[in-house]
Design a protein around this motif. Structure first.
Motif, short mmCIF file in Angstrom:
data_model
loop_
_atom_site.label_atom_id
_atom_site.label_comp_id
_atom_site.label_asym_id
_atom_site.label_seq_id
_atom_site.Cartn_x
_atom_site.Cartn_y
_atom_site.Cartn_z
N ALA A 277 0.87 -1.24 -0.26
CA ALA A 277 -0.05 -0.06 -0.05
C ALA A 277 0.90 1.16 0.04
CB ALA A 277 -0.89 0.06 1.40
N LYS A 278 0.26 2.20 -0.64
CA LYS A 278 1.03 3.56 -0.49
C LYS A 278 0.18 4.37 0.53
CE LYS A 278 2.06 3.76 -5.29
NZ LYS A 278 1.69 3.97 -6.85
N ALA A 279 0.83 4.08 1.86
CA ALA A 279 0.17 4.60 3.05
C ALA A 279 -0.01 6.33 3.00
CB ALA A 279 0.81 4.31 4.24
N GLY A 280 0.85 7.09 2.28
CA GLY A 280 0.80 8.50 2.27
C GLY A 280 -0.52 8.84 2.04
N GLU A 281 -1.05 8.41 0.78
CA GLU A 281 -2.29 8.91 0.27
C GLU A 281 -3.40 8.66 1.08
OE1 GLU A 281 -3.01 6.67 -3.30
OE2 GLU A 281 -1.00 7.30 -4.10
N PHE A 282 -3.33 7.61 1.88
CA PHE A 282 -4.29 7.25 3.13
C PHE A 282 -4.36 8.32 4.12
CE2 PHE A 282 -4.28 3.58 0.32
CZ PHE A 282 -5.64 3.20 0.15
N LYS A 285 -5.87 11.59 3.36
CA LYS A 285 -7.16 11.62 2.91
C LYS A 285 -7.87 11.48 4.32
CE LYS A 285 -9.59 7.82 0.97
NZ LYS A 285 -9.78 6.90 -0.02
N ARG A 286 -7.42 10.74 5.44
CA ARG A 286 -7.72 10.60 6.63
C ARG A 286 -7.84 11.72 7.25
NH1 ARG A 286 -10.75 7.14 9.49
NH2 ARG A 286 -10.30 6.88 11.64
N ILE A 287 -6.69 12.79 7.44
CA ILE A 287 -6.57 13.96 7.75
C ILE A 287 -7.60 14.89 7.39
CG2 ILE A 287 -4.89 16.13 8.19
CD1 ILE A 287 -2.77 13.75 8.13
N SER B 220 6.39 8.35 13.73
CA SER B 220 6.12 8.80 12.25
C SER B 220 5.91 10.25 12.36
CB SER B 220 4.59 8.16 12.21
OG SER B 220 3.82 8.89 12.81
N ALA B 221 6.00 10.98 13.16
CA ALA B 221 6.26 12.76 13.16
C ALA B 221 6.69 13.35 12.11
CB ALA B 221 6.26 13.11 14.51
N ARG B 222 7.93 12.70 11.57
CA ARG B 222 8.53 13.46 10.61
C ARG B 222 8.18 13.41 9.25
NH1 ARG B 222 14.43 14.90 11.78
NH2 ARG B 222 14.43 14.87 9.68
N TRP B 223 7.09 12.39 9.04
CA TRP B 223 6.79 11.90 7.90
C TRP B 223 5.07 12.37 8.04
CZ3 TRP B 223 2.57 8.32 7.32
CH2 TRP B 223 2.09 7.57 5.98
N THR B 224 4.50 12.33 9.17
CA THR B 224 2.87 13.05 9.15
C THR B 224 2.96 14.27 9.05
OG1 THR B 224 2.93 12.27 11.47
CG2 THR B 224 1.73 10.70 10.03
N ALA B 225 3.77 14.98 9.85
CA ALA B 225 3.78 16.42 10.16
C ALA B 225 3.70 17.08 9.11
CB ALA B 225 5.01 16.68 11.06
N PRO B 226 4.44 16.76 8.09
CA PRO B 226 4.61 17.68 6.65
C PRO B 226 3.26 17.67 5.95
CG PRO B 226 6.36 16.52 6.70
CD PRO B 226 5.65 16.21 7.88
#
Lengths: 293, 563
Positions: A277-282, A285-287, B220-226
Motif C-alpha cells: 500500500a501507498k500509505a501516504g495517500e491514505f 485522506k484521513r486528515i 512517524s511525526a517526521r513523515w506525518t507532520a508535513p
C-alpha cells in the motif's frame, strides 16, 4: 468402598500415572488419567483466568486488534477486515482477521475489546492442554507422557502469560496443534478419514488467517499424510491430501477475490498489504476527513 | 548477512522461551532417544519437522529483512516442542533408578547452569580461575547426595521444580505490569477530555488506546507532520515518556565525592562541522608528538547511521569526515562534533593512574580474538575508555569496540558492519582512559561517568546542567532484534556544551551500533513540543510520562466554528 479410601486409591493411581513404573505403563487406568487431565485443565483455566483478570497493560500491537474487533462487532466482519480506521490507513487492514473476529464475538458479552481478546488467547491456551495430551498419547501410546505434556503446557510460565495477553500466537498454536491432531487421527485410524482431513484443511486456513507463517504447518501436514501414513495406500494418501487442499483453497479463493475487489491487488493474505500500500495517500485522506472536535 | 549467526540467534531465543525444565526435557529426550520414542521415532519426528520448518521460515523472513523477530513469533509451534520436552521429563522421572546415568546428567545440568549464572552475575575475570574447581567439588557432593536420596523424594523434587518454578515465574507479577504507567496516563486523559477522540502523537500506543483517541506514533511525526498544517493543529495532545538518566561515576549517581584536577597536561579541544568530505582541523598550539584525538558522538542532522573517521593526525592537526553505513549512498549533511586532542602519556596520583592516553595498532577483527592493551600501571577504579581510529587504509566503516575493561587494561577489536566487506586490516587507534573522578585536565573542564542502557531505545541523559539525547543507531543485522542486551556506556562532557563523548564499554552483544546526539530531546517530536511551547498537563514522575496539549488546537477549533 468408603469414600476416603476410594479417594486415596484414586490419588495413588494418579501419582502412578504421572510417574509410573515400567510395569505400570500399560496397566494405568484410562479413567484415572482422564480425571487427572480434567484436574490439569482446571488448573490451566484457573491460572489463565487469574492472569487475564490481573493483567495491567497491553502490548504495542494490541490496540490494532482491539480496534478491529470493535469494528467487526459494530459493523460486521468485512468492515473490520477493510480496516480503514487504522494508522497508516491501508486499503485493507493488514492485521489478519480470525483473532479479532473471535474477539468481536466475545465483545458482545464482555463489552471490553482487550478483555475479549485476552479471553480468546486464554481459551486457546486452555484448549492446548488436552490437545497436547491427545497428541502425545497418540504418538507414544502412553497416558503418563500425555499427562506430563498436559501438565507442562498448563504450567509453563511463558506460555501461560502469553495466553493472558493480546497475542494471536497462542490461537495459531492451538489451530496448528488441532490440525496436526486430526492428521494423526487420519494416519492411525480407519474411520472418517475424509472428514478429518477436510476439517484439518479448514483449520489450517483459519491458522493462515491468523498468522501467515501457519502456511508452513499446512505444507507440513500434507507431507505427513503423504510420507508418514505408511498403512494407507498411495492413491488414498493423495486423495486425502487433495481433499485437505481443496477445503483450504475453497476458503482461500473467495478471500483472494475479496482482497482483489477491495484493494485492486492480487494478494494471498491481508498481511501483504503492509508492503504494497501507498500509505501516504491514505493518511492525507484521513486528515482531510477528520471533522475536528 | 551471516546465516549461521542468524540461526544461532533464533536457537538462543527458542531456548529462552522453553525455559530451564523445557530445555532439560528436550535435551534428555535426545539423550535417551531410543527409550523415549520406543520404536515410534518416525512418527515422533513430526514434532520436530513442523517446528524446524516453521523456524526456518521465520528465520528466513528476518534474514531477508522482511520482519523483525520477537520471541512470541515462535509460539505457534511451541506446544509441539513441549510434547517433546514432556517425553524427556517423563523418561527422566522413570530413570531415577539408574543412578550413574542420572548423577552424570544432573552434574552436567548443574555445571551448565552455574556457568550461565556465573557469566551473568559475577565479573568474568573473577570467576574464571576458580569456577571449574568449584563446580567439580559441588558436582561430586551433589552426585553422592542424590545417590543416597530416596527415589520418591527425588521424583517429587523434579516435579516440584517443574511446577513450582513455573508457577513462581508465572505469578511473580501481573501480565504487562510494566505498562501500568501508560495505562494510567491514558485513563487520566480520558477523564480529562472525554469528548475528544482525535489524533494524539504518542511514543506508545497503549495510553492513546486507553484514552479512546486516535494514535499517531511519534516515530512517524517526521513523515506525518508535513502532511498536516504548520503548527500541527489537527493534533490536540502528545504523550511522551522521557527516561532521564543520571550518570554514575563510581560514587553514586550524579554525585562526585572526590575531584581530581590535572593541570599539567597539554590538551586542546574544539567543535567543528563535519560532513562526508574530509575536513582539516588545525591545532592552535603544536604538540611535540602526534596526540591522541577522540571525538564526540556526532549530532543527528542527517538520519543515515554512520560514524566519524580521522586521518593524518599530526602534531599540528588532523582530518575528519562522517562515514555512512555501507547500505547508504555515502553523501551526508553537516553534523556538529566536538574533538579533543591530548598528549600521549600517563598521569598518576598516589601511585594510581588517573589518565592514560596512547596510540596502538589493532588488527583484531572479532570479539573472540580481541587484542589486550595493558596500561602498565593500575587505576584506582575501573576507568572509562574512549577510542578513535586515527589511521586506517580502508574506506569502509569500521568501529573500534571495547570489552573487558578493568583497572589494568582493556581489550579492543575492530568491528565492521554485518555483511560488509573490506574491514580487515591494521588500524592505528588512539585511546583515552580516564578515572571518572577527573574533573579537569589541562585547560579543559570535564565530567565523566557511565550508565547501563538497552541499545534498542534512545536515552535522555542529565550530565551537569544539561540534558542530552543520546540515540543509538543499529546497523543492518542478521537477527533484526527488538530486544537488545544492556551495555555499559561511558560518557564524558568536555567544556560547557552538550557535545559529549560516548562509547560502549562492554560488548555483551556484537550488534554494530553507532551513537548520535540530539540537542534537546531524543525524538523529533520532543524537540518540536519544546520549541512550540506545548503545555504540560500531566506528568507521572515515577516513569516520566508527560502529556502535552497543543495550544494551536484551540485556535483551529475556533476557526472551524466561525466557518
Amino acid at each position: 468402598m468408603e469414600p476416603d479410601r476410594a479417594d486415596k486409591k484414586r490419588d495413588t493411581e494418579l501419582v502412578s500415572e504421572i510417574m509410573p513404573e515400567e510395569q505400570n505403563d500399560n496397566q494405568g487406568s484410562i479413567l484415572t488419567a482422564r480425571y487427572a487431565l480434567w484436574v490439569i485443565v482446571a488448573l490451566a483455566a484457573g491460572l489463565r483466568l487469574y492472569l487475564v483478570f490481573t493483567a495491567q497493560g497491553i502490548n504495542s500491537d494490541a490496540w490494532r486488534y482491539a480496534e478491529t474487533a470493535r469494528k467487526m462487532a459494530s459493523d460486521g466482519l468485512l468492515a473490520g477486515m477493510r480496516g480503514d480506521f487504522l494508522w497508516p490507513y491501508y486499503p485493507l487492514n493488514p492485521h489478519l482477521f480470525f483473532f479479532p473476529f473471535l474477539g468481536s464475538i466475545l465483545l458482545h458479552v464482555t463489552g471490553d475489546a482487550v478483555l475479549s481478546l485476552r479471553l480468546v488467547s486464554a481459551a486457546a491456551g486452555v484448549g492446548l492442554v488436552p490437545l497436547g495430551y491427545a497428541i502425545a498419547r497418540r504418538l507414544l501410546e502412553k497416558e503418563g507422557i500425555g499427562l506430563m505434556a498436559a501438565l507442562f503446557l498448563a504450567v509453563h510460565s511463558e506460555f501461560a502469560r502469553a495466553s493472558a495477553s493480546v497475542y494471536r500466537e497462542v490461537l495459531v498454536a492451538f489451530l496448528i496443534a488441532f490440525a496436526l491432531y486430526l492428521v494423526l487421527r487420519v494416519i492411525q485410524e480407519e474411520d472418517r478419514k475424509y472428514l478429518s482431513v477436510a476439517l484439518a484443511g479448514a483449520i489450517l486456513f483459519l491458522a493462515f488467517a491468523t498468522r501467515v507463517e501457519a502456511i508452513v504447518a499446512a505444507i507440513g501436514c500434507g507431507l505427513v499424510i503423504l510420507f508418514l501414513a505408511g498403512s494407507i495406500n498411495w492413491k488414498k494418501r493423495i486423495a486425502l491430501c487433495a481433499v485437505m487442499s481443496t477445503v483450504f483453497l475453497a476458503l482461500e479463493i473467495p478471500y483472494i477475490l475479496w482482497m482483489r475487489k477491495e484493494s485492486g491487488l492480487w494478494l494471498v493474505n491481508q498481511w501483504q498489504i503492509s508492503r504494497e500500500a501507498k500509505a501516504g495517500e491514505f493518511i492525507e485522506k484521513r486528515i482531510e476527513n477528520r471533522a475536528g472536535p | 548477512m551471516n546465516i549461521v549467526d542468524n540461526l544461532l540467534c533464533h536457537v538462543d531465543r527458542i531456548v529462552d522461551m522453553l525455559n530451564v525444565p523445557g530445555v532439560i526435557g528436550c535435551a534428555y529426550c535426545f539423550l535417551r532417544w531410543p527409550r523415549c520414542v520406543r520404536g515410534k521415532g518416525r512418527l515422533f519426528a513430526i514434532l520436530f519437522v513442523v517446528p524446524i520448518a516453521y523456524f526456518l521460515v521465520v528465520s528466513g523472513m528476518s534474514l531477508s529483512g522482511g520482519t523483525a523477530i520477537s520471541e512470541r513469533y515462535y509460539q505457534p509451534v511451541f506446544p509441539l516442542l513441549i510434547v517433546v520436552s514432556a517425553t524427556g521429563l517423563y523418561q527422566l522421572l522413570k530413570d531415577t533408578r539408574e543412578w550413574p546415568f542420572m548423577g552424570l546428567f544432573v552434574v552436567i545440568v548443574v555445571i551448565i547452569g552455574m556457568s550461565e549464572l556465573g557469566g551473568s552475575v559475577i565479573p568474568e575475570s573473577c570467576y574464571h580461575p576458580v569456577l571449574p574447581w568449584l563446580l567439580v567439588v559441588l558436582s561430586v557432593i551433589l552426585y553422592f547426595s542424590l545417590k543416597n536420596m530416596r527415589k520418591e523424594l527425588f521424583m517429587g523434587l523434579i516435579l516440584f521444580m517443574l511446577v513450582g518454578g513455573n508457577l513462581v515465574d508465572m505469578l511473580d507479577k501481573p501480565v504487562r505490569a510494566h505498562r501500568i504507567h501508560e495505562k494510567r496516563a491514558g485513563q487520566w486523559l480520558k477523564r480529562y477530555d472525554p469528548d475528544y477522540d482525535g489524533f494524539v502523537f504518542s511514543d506508545d500506543s497503549q495510553p492513546v488506546y486507553y484514552a479512546g483517541m486516535e494514535y499517531l506514533p511519534v516515530f512517524s511525526a517526521r513523515w506525518t507532520a508535513p502532511r498536516m498544517s504548520s503548527d500541527l493543529r489537527e493534533v490536540k495532545y502528545a504523550i511522551m515518556q522521557k527516561e532521564i538518566i543520571d550518570l554514575d561515576n563510581g560514587s553514586g549517581k550524579g554525585e562526585a565525592t572526590r575531584e581530581v584536577s590535572l593541570p599539567d597536561i597539554l590538551v586542546e579541544s574544539g567543535t567543528a562541522k563535519v560532513n562526508h568530505r574530509w575536513r582539516a582541523i588545525q591545532f592552535q598550539e603544536e604538540f611535540s608528538d602526534s596526540p591522541v584525538v577522540v571525538t564526540s558522538a556526532p549530532s543527528f542532522h542527517g538520519r543515515q547511521p554512520g560514524a566519524l573517521r580521522l586521518r593524518n593526525v599530526s602534531t599540528s592537526g588532523f582530518e575528519v569526515c562522517f562515514l555512512e553505513c555501507a547500505h547508504f549512498d555515502g553523501g551526508h549533511t553537516w553534523e556538529d562534533v566536538r574533538w579533543l586532542a591530548i598528549e600521549r602519556g600517563q598521569q598518576t596520583i598516589d601511585g594510581n593512574l588517573v589518565l592514560a592516553a596512547d596510540l596502538i595498532e589493532i588488527d583484531a577483527d572479532e570479539l573472540n580474538s580481541a587484542q589486550r592493551v595493558e596500561f602498565g600501571r593500575q587505576f584506582e577504579e575501573r576507568p572509562i575508555v574512549f577510542t578513535s581510529i586515527q589511521a586506517f587504509d580502508k574506506k569502509s566503516l569500521v568501529l573500534s569496540r571495547l570489552c573487558s575493561i578493568d583497572k589494568e587494561g582493556f581489550s579492543i577489536f575492530l568491528q565492521q558492519e554485518e555483511g560488509a566487506s573490506g574491514g580487515d586490516g591494521t588500524a592505528v587507534v588512539g585511546y583515552l582512559a580516564i578515572d571518572p573522578a577527573v574533573s579537569r585536565f589541562g585547560n579543559v573542564r570535564c565530567q565523566a561517568g557511565w550508565f547501563e542502557a538497552n541499545l534498542g531505545k534512545g536515552r535522555l541523559i542529565e550530565i551537569g546542567d544539561v540534558q542530552v539525547g543520546l540515540r543509538f543507531q543499529l546497523g543492518k543485522q542478521a537477527d533484526q532484534r527488538f530486544d537488545c542486551e544492556e551495555e555499559r556506556i561511558g560518557l564524558m562532557r568536555v567544556g560547557s556544551d552538550p557535545h559529549i563523548l560516548a562509547e560502549m564499554q562492554t560488548c555483551r552483544e556484537t550488534d554494530f551500533t553507532t551513537f548520535r546526539l540530539l540537542g534537546s530531546g531524543v525524538t523529533w517530536m520532543e524537540r518540536y513540543v519544546q520549541k512550540n511551547s506545548w503545555t504540560v498537563i500531566y506528568h507521572d514522575p515515577e516513569r516520566n510520562v508527560y502529556i502535552y496539549r497543543n495550544p494551536a488546537y484551540a485556535e483551529w477549533v475556533e476557526d472551524r466554528g466561525q466557518r
